[in-house]
Scaffold this motif. Structure first.
Motif: not given
Length: 142
Positions: A85-89, A44-58
C-alpha cells in the motif's frame, strides 16, 4: 583430522534430510511443496506479510530464486502476493488460509527430523555441533 570430510558429511546430511522431508510431505499429500519452500513458509508462519527482498535476505537466497519459489506457492494456493500500500514497487507475500493450515504439519515434520538428527548426541555434543557448523557457515560471509 580430515578437514575435507566436512563438506561431504554436510552434503550427505542435507540429502538425507531432504529425502526425509519429501517422504513426510508426500505422506501428508503435499507433493506440490519442496523442501526449498520450507524456509519461506517458516518465515510466513508468524502471520505477517513480508517483502520479497526481506524473505530473500532472511533465507540467504537471491531475489530471483525466491521469486520462482513463491510463484509455485502462489500457483498452489499457499501464499498470496500483492503490491504494498505504501509503495507499489514493493511486492509483499503472506500466507493464505490454505498455507496457514500447513503450520502444524511442518512443525511435526521438523520435530521428527530434529529427533533423528540429534539422536545419539548428548546435549553438549549437539550444542557444539551447532556452534561449529555456524562458524563454518559464517566463514563464507567474511
Amino acid at each position: 583430522m580430515k578437514k575435507q570430510r566436512i563438506i561431504s558429511l554436510s552434503a550427505k546430511l542435507t540429502d538425507k534430510a531432504n529425502k526425509f522431508i519429501i517422504a513426510k510431505l508426500k505422506k501428508n499429500n503435499l507433493s506440490d511443496i519442496a523442501p526449498s519452500h520450507g524456509d519461506i513458509l517458516a518465515i510466513l508462519f508468524d502471520g505477517n506479510a513480508y517483502e520479497m527482498g526481506t524473505i530473500a535476505k532472511k533465507i540467504h537466497r537471491t531475489n530471483a530464486t525466491v521469486s520462482v519459489l513463491i510463484d509455485k506457492l502462489v500457483k498452489n494456493g499457499y501464499v498470496s502476493r500483492y503490491k504494498s500500500d505504501d509503495d507499489a514497487r514493493i511486492i509483499k507475500v503472506s500466507l493464505t488460509q490454505k498455507g496457514l493450515l500447513l503450520k502444524p504439519v511442518f512443525e511435526s515434520i521438523s520435530e521428527e527430523l530434529n529427533s533423528h538428527i540429534y539422536k545419539g548426541l548428548s546435549e553438549s555434543e549437539a550444542m557444539l555441533l551447532e556452534i561449529l557448523l555456524e562458524k563454518a557457515v559464517i566463514s563464507f560471509n567474511k
